[in-house]
Design an enzyme around this catalytic site. Sequence first.
Site, PDB file in Angstrom:
ATOM      1  N   ASN A 210     -56.443 -13.051 145.604  1.00  0.00           N
ATOM      2  CA  ASN A 210     -57.469 -11.996 145.040  1.00  0.00           C
ATOM      3  C   ASN A 210     -56.281 -10.907 144.377  1.00  0.00           C
ATOM      4  O   ASN A 210     -55.299 -11.148 144.297  1.00  0.00           O
ATOM      5  CB  ASN A 210     -58.148 -11.358 146.370  1.00  0.00           C
ATOM      6  CG  ASN A 210     -57.319 -10.931 147.112  1.00  0.00           C
ATOM      7  OD1 ASN A 210     -56.469  -9.916 147.006  1.00  0.00           O
ATOM      8  ND2 ASN A 210     -57.453 -11.362 148.364  1.00  0.00           N
ATOM      9  N   ASP A 279     -60.806 -14.738 153.268  1.00  0.00           N
ATOM     10  CA  ASP A 279     -61.900 -15.006 154.269  1.00  0.00           C
ATOM     11  C   ASP A 279     -61.848 -16.772 154.399  1.00  0.00           C
ATOM     12  O   ASP A 279     -62.454 -17.180 155.566  1.00  0.00           O
ATOM     13  CB  ASP A 279     -63.292 -14.709 153.879  1.00  0.00           C
ATOM     14  CG  ASP A 279     -63.450 -13.296 154.360  1.00  0.00           C
ATOM     15  OD1 ASP A 279     -62.941 -12.623 155.195  1.00  0.00           O
ATOM     16  OD2 ASP A 279     -63.869 -12.490 153.141  1.00  0.00           O
ATOM     17  N   LYS A 289     -47.619 -31.672 144.834  1.00  0.00           N
ATOM     18  CA  LYS A 289     -48.747 -31.088 143.562  1.00  0.00           C
ATOM     19  C   LYS A 289     -49.632 -32.198 143.262  1.00  0.00           C
ATOM     20  O   LYS A 289     -49.401 -33.421 143.338  1.00  0.00           O
ATOM     21  CB  LYS A 289     -47.643 -30.608 142.514  1.00  0.00           C
ATOM     22  CG  LYS A 289     -48.470 -29.971 141.390  1.00  0.00           C
ATOM     23  CD  LYS A 289     -47.545 -29.928 140.114  1.00  0.00           C
ATOM     24  CE  LYS A 289     -48.561 -29.490 138.880  1.00  0.00           C
ATOM     25  NZ  LYS A 289     -47.717 -29.801 137.469  1.00  0.00           N
ATOM     26  N   PHE A 323     -60.688  -1.422 156.406  1.00  0.00           N
ATOM     27  CA  PHE A 323     -61.010  -1.394 155.000  1.00  0.00           C
ATOM     28  C   PHE A 323     -62.211  -2.223 154.445  1.00  0.00           C
ATOM     29  O   PHE A 323     -62.442  -3.307 155.097  1.00  0.00           O
ATOM     30  CB  PHE A 323     -59.779  -1.762 154.014  1.00  0.00           C
ATOM     31  CG  PHE A 323     -58.911  -0.304 153.819  1.00  0.00           C
ATOM     32  CD1 PHE A 323     -58.121  -0.134 154.751  1.00  0.00           C
ATOM     33  CD2 PHE A 323     -58.696   0.103 152.556  1.00  0.00           C
ATOM     34  CE1 PHE A 323     -57.431   1.016 154.551  1.00  0.00           C
ATOM     35  CE2 PHE A 323     -57.612   0.910 152.450  1.00  0.00           C
ATOM     36  CZ  PHE A 323     -57.197   1.658 153.432  1.00  0.00           C
ATOM     37  N   LYS A 337     -69.712  -2.555 159.248  1.00  0.00           N
ATOM     38  CA  LYS A 337     -68.423  -2.995 159.413  1.00  0.00           C
ATOM     39  C   LYS A 337     -67.878  -2.326 160.369  1.00  0.00           C
ATOM     40  O   LYS A 337     -67.223  -2.890 161.377  1.00  0.00           O
ATOM     41  CB  LYS A 337     -67.654  -2.949 157.928  1.00  0.00           C
ATOM     42  CG  LYS A 337     -67.294  -4.391 157.619  1.00  0.00           C
ATOM     43  CD  LYS A 337     -66.871  -4.333 156.430  1.00  0.00           C
ATOM     44  CE  LYS A 337     -67.548  -5.615 155.431  1.00  0.00           C
ATOM     45  NZ  LYS A 337     -67.021  -5.538 153.956  1.00  0.00           N
ATOM     46  N   LYS A 341     -66.811  -4.515 163.486  1.00  0.00           N
ATOM     47  CA  LYS A 341     -65.605  -5.086 163.653  1.00  0.00           C
ATOM     48  C   LYS A 341     -64.960  -4.070 164.912  1.00  0.00           C
ATOM     49  O   LYS A 341     -63.559  -4.318 164.992  1.00  0.00           O
ATOM     50  CB  LYS A 341     -64.801  -4.868 162.178  1.00  0.00           C
ATOM     51  CG  LYS A 341     -65.307  -6.049 161.358  1.00  0.00           C
ATOM     52  CD  LYS A 341     -64.107  -6.295 160.459  1.00  0.00           C
ATOM     53  CE  LYS A 341     -64.501  -7.223 159.248  1.00  0.00           C
ATOM     54  NZ  LYS A 341     -63.716  -7.887 158.222  1.00  0.00           N
TER      55      LYS A 341
HETATM   56  N1  CTP Z   1     -59.822  -8.723 157.155  1.00  0.00           N
HETATM   57  C1  CTP Z   1     -59.474  -9.170 158.365  1.00  0.00           C
HETATM   58  N2  CTP Z   1     -59.327 -10.458 158.259  1.00  0.00           N
HETATM   59  C2  CTP Z   1     -59.944 -11.258 157.223  1.00  0.00           C
HETATM   60  C3  CTP Z   1     -60.745 -10.489 156.468  1.00  0.00           C
HETATM   61  C4  CTP Z   1     -60.890  -9.216 156.523  1.00  0.00           C
HETATM   62  O1  CTP Z   1     -58.623  -8.640 158.955  1.00  0.00           O
HETATM   63  N3  CTP Z   1     -60.066 -12.691 157.349  1.00  0.00           N
HETATM   64  C5  CTP Z   1     -60.000  -7.010 157.294  1.00  0.00           C
HETATM   65  C6  CTP Z   1     -59.455  -6.555 155.897  1.00  0.00           C
HETATM   66  O2  CTP Z   1     -58.036  -6.293 156.251  1.00  0.00           O
HETATM   67  C7  CTP Z   1     -60.293  -5.238 156.009  1.00  0.00           C
HETATM   68  C8  CTP Z   1     -61.545  -5.543 156.532  1.00  0.00           C
HETATM   69  O3  CTP Z   1     -61.242  -6.582 157.407  1.00  0.00           O
HETATM   70  O4  CTP Z   1     -59.771  -4.172 156.616  1.00  0.00           O
HETATM   71  C9  CTP Z   1     -62.744  -5.659 155.684  1.00  0.00           C
HETATM   72  O5  CTP Z   1     -62.889  -6.874 154.827  1.00  0.00           O
HETATM   73  P1  CTP Z   1     -63.898  -7.108 153.467  1.00  0.00           P
HETATM   74  O6  CTP Z   1     -63.183  -7.123 152.523  1.00  0.00           O
HETATM   75  O7  CTP Z   1     -65.018  -5.971 153.696  1.00  0.00           O
HETATM   76  O8  CTP Z   1     -64.226  -8.361 153.837  1.00  0.00           O
HETATM   77  P2  CTP Z   1     -65.334  -8.995 155.147  1.00  0.00           P
HETATM   78  O9  CTP Z   1     -65.078  -8.000 156.524  1.00  0.00           O
HETATM   79  O10 CTP Z   1     -64.935 -10.255 154.870  1.00  0.00           O
HETATM   80  O11 CTP Z   1     -66.755  -8.804 154.870  1.00  0.00           O
HETATM   81  P3  CTP Z   1     -67.743  -9.394 153.801  1.00  0.00           P
HETATM   82  O12 CTP Z   1     -66.943 -10.539 152.963  1.00  0.00           O
HETATM   83  O13 CTP Z   1     -68.916  -9.914 154.387  1.00  0.00           O
HETATM   84  O14 CTP Z   1     -68.095  -8.184 152.845  1.00  0.00           O
END
Ligand code: CTP
Length: 402
Positions: A210, A279, A289, A323, A337, A341
Amino acid sequence: MPDTRTTIVVGVTGGIAAYKTCELVRALVRDGFRVKVVMTEAATRFVSPLTFRTLSAEPVAVSLWADEPDAKVHHVSLAEEADVMVIAPCTANVIAKIAHGRTDDMLTATVLATEAPLIVAPAMNVHMWRKDVTQRNVAALKARGAVIVEPGRGELACGDVGEGRLAPVEEIAEAVRTAATRSRDLVGKHVLVTAGGTHEPIDPVRFIGNHSSGKTGFAIAEEAARRGARVFLVTGPTHLPDPFGCEVVRVQTALQMRAAVLARADACDLIVMSAAVADFRPAAAASEKIKKADAPGAISLERNPDILAELGSRGGKAVLVGFAAETSDVEANAKTKLEAKGCDMIVANDVSDPELGFGTEDNRVLLVSRDGVERLGMMPKKQIAREILNRAAALLGSERAR
Ligand code: CTP
């Protein structure tokens, strides 16, 4: 023995109010601070360096061209020693110079080189103060996080009446004390910060990733180290160099990030998860490759563990800051969130605005906690880092329900 006192660098510029800075230096010395004075040439016309040398019991810096040939690069060493820098009085000229990053004397070079909080107490003629150009320069300093101790109204040395008088010495001293407390408030604390985005391999040369630049996380780590914490920074791939004073662990994938975080989490008082963790990861990364002739029509994905949620559900002693990158309903999603979380605070930003977020220098965020929602204005990521740590440091000392 090294001097462990908090160091205040006091900058003095060429205005008649410079005589009041003698009182400021005395007040700060009385408070137990180590005070180092840096003067412009113009300031020495109003007060002798000897006066400040006597009051502070420290050498006074004026020239960029150090008198001792084997001295360290002086403006850099002074900048590094500073826990807080205050300029009082600060003339319109010096405000303009520092607003534009100029460094043609010891004082302005120290301002640019320091990472310490900056306090500016302007003093000048009322018309000079009111001019658009001065106000724009002051606004530029504020936007970078400087605290402006606004000048007061009254009769000025030039005979005019209006605003432009140096603020009362006690008010400036108080601003210094507040900044000094803050500037070392994480001494003895262990802070873990995650930053950047993760790379989830498809094969040895391709990955899913990303746009995260890591800038906010790096700024938080650096600021926490400056405030005295022992800092672990676990970061995904980024071009940023290691921030000063942090122990940096560089990882590629979400699973590696999870392992690096969990190995250190129990020892930490504060965990700030600013990383944009992927995610999903490809269910099976190819070891060779993938040739285009053999390319699959689709890549099947597997969920990555949510590191933040895992930390939240374990409930440890650490204050937990997450975040949220959102494209709509920022506040409502951040509140959800926060609960889902198990965090103490969520830093939420709207990533749908192309001017903001990934890779930019500035951002606009919402801080969501159980105490409510705080909307910060547009500001540099370094200042956002400071604001987040101010709130987190307050939570460190309080009873938390989560
Ligand atoms: N985060 C994490 N591990 C993951 C995904 C996210 O620890 N596998 C943490 C990120 O570091 C951040 C927070 O979760 O502090 C929020 O992530 P966000 O970008 O909002 O995505 P999601 O929590 O996956 O929520 P959604 O995609 O449903 O909006």
